[in-house]
Design an enzyme around this catalytic site. Structure first.
Site, PDB file in Angstrom:
ATOM      1  N   SER A  16      57.917  32.169  42.752  1.00  0.00           N
ATOM      2  CA  SER A  16      58.963  32.308  41.649  1.00  0.00           C
ATOM      3  C   SER A  16      58.576  32.270  40.315  1.00  0.00           C
ATOM      4  CB  SER A  16      60.130  30.995  42.052  1.00  0.00           C
ATOM      5  OG  SER A  16      59.370  29.713  41.674  1.00  0.00           O
ATOM      6  N   ASN A  17      57.209  31.435  40.198  1.00  0.00           N
ATOM      7  CA  ASN A  17      56.560  31.454  39.038  1.00  0.00           C
ATOM      8  C   ASN A  17      56.217  32.873  38.629  1.00  0.00           C
ATOM      9  OD1 ASN A  17      56.231  28.724  37.531  1.00  0.00           O
ATOM     10  ND2 ASN A  17      56.026  28.212  39.489  1.00  0.00           N
ATOM     11  N   MET A  93      47.303  27.272  46.639  1.00  0.00           N
ATOM     12  CA  MET A  93      47.357  26.420  47.341  1.00  0.00           C
ATOM     13  C   MET A  93      45.732  26.099  47.921  1.00  0.00           C
ATOM     14  SD  MET A  93      49.845  25.179  46.203  1.00  0.00           S
ATOM     15  CE  MET A  93      51.234  23.697  46.774  1.00  0.00           C
ATOM     16  N   ARG A  94      44.806  26.398  46.824  1.00  0.00           N
ATOM     17  CA  ARG A  94      43.514  26.182  47.211  1.00  0.00           C
ATOM     18  C   ARG A  94      42.658  25.489  46.122  1.00  0.00           C
ATOM     19  NH1 ARG A  94      40.856  29.241  50.979  1.00  0.00           N
ATOM     20  NH2 ARG A  94      38.770  29.501  49.801  1.00  0.00           N
ATOM     21  N   HIS A 112      51.648  22.709  37.752  1.00  0.00           N
ATOM     22  CA  HIS A 112      51.723  21.670  38.885  1.00  0.00           C
ATOM     23  C   HIS A 112      53.398  20.946  38.704  1.00  0.00           C
ATOM     24  CE1 HIS A 112      50.527  18.665  41.844  1.00  0.00           C
ATOM     25  NE2 HIS A 112      50.955  17.767  41.227  1.00  0.00           N
TER      26      HIS A 112
END
Ligand code: GAR
Length: 225
Positions: A16-17, A93-94, A112
């Protein structure tokens, strides 16, 4: 508008970002265009969003690489190939390694869903609720080694209500995420960001109307606007 900077958006999921950045870019509201979207998950919905908008995509599977460094080296190779100026982690997500951070020092941003340095890592909104904070929000920062670590560019604050759930709080924070990431990108594109140690100084002299237009709901994200 001045020359557009070239963005890479790194994702792992929903995107969505990414969508909010696609939208402002298509409307000409930022001096930036997305050169490539890279995902570490082949079924990330963000890849669909990119393809629908004719943006080149690449899906890299971590299991094809010996370790994190090798994976990141491949990412850097792609970023160079696409002449990327600014890398955006958007739900990627890493943990990234120096293999990626060094060549793009002060040119990688992350978003974040908490007021860093509080609640880094996974499930930030749940962590904030469980901690009982009265305010939370979101943060865009330059990426350094470590989880959600690095100099803070912009933050937005939201109130936390007694009856908030992870879903309601996440939804409210997300609205602000979609607002502050484009602003951070435009500040970078205008060359207004300078990193001094832990601080990011924002040169507000002659701030363009583009920045204010991005704040279309009059969020008035202090102290930048
Ligand atoms: C966003 O809320 C982003 O802030 C968060 O993942 C979500 C991705 O949503 N990132 C982190 O938690 C990083 N530690 P999206 O895929 O819809 O943009």
């Amino acid at each position: 508008m001045s020359k557009k900077i070239r963005l890479a958006v790194l994702i792992s999921g929903r995107g969505s970002n990414l969508q909010s950045i696609i939208d402002v870019s298509k409307k000409g509201m930022i001096d930036a265009e997305i050169a490539i979207v890279i995902s570490d998950k082949k079924d990330a919905y963000g890849l669909v969003r990119a393809k629908e908008n004719d943006i080149p995509t690449l899906s890299l599977s971590p299991k094809d690489y010996k370790n994190r460094e090798e994976f990141d080296k491949k990412v850097v190779e792609e970023l160079n190939k696409h002449k990327v100026d600014l890398v955006l982690l958007a739900g990627f997500m890493r943990i990234v390694t120096p293999a990626l951070i060094e060549p793009f020092r002060d040119r990688i941003m992350n978003i974040h869903p908490a007021l860093l340095p509080s609640f880094p890592g996974l499930d930030a909104q749940k962590q904030a609720l469980e901690h009982g904070v009265k305010f939370s929000g979101c943060t865009v920062h330059f990426v350094e080694e470590g989880m959600d670590e690095g100099p803070i560019i912009i933050q937005a604050v939201v109130p936390v209500m007694d009856n908030d759930t992870v879903d309601t709080l996440s939804e409210l924070i997300l609205k602000y995420e979609h607002k502050i990431y484009p602003i951070a990108i435009q500040l970078f594109a205008e060359g207004r960001l300078k990193v001094e140690g832990r601080k990011v100084l924002v040169n507000k002299e002659g701030m363009s109307s583009a920045i204010y237009k991005l704040d279309d709901n009059n969020v008035k994200i202090n102290p930048i606007l």
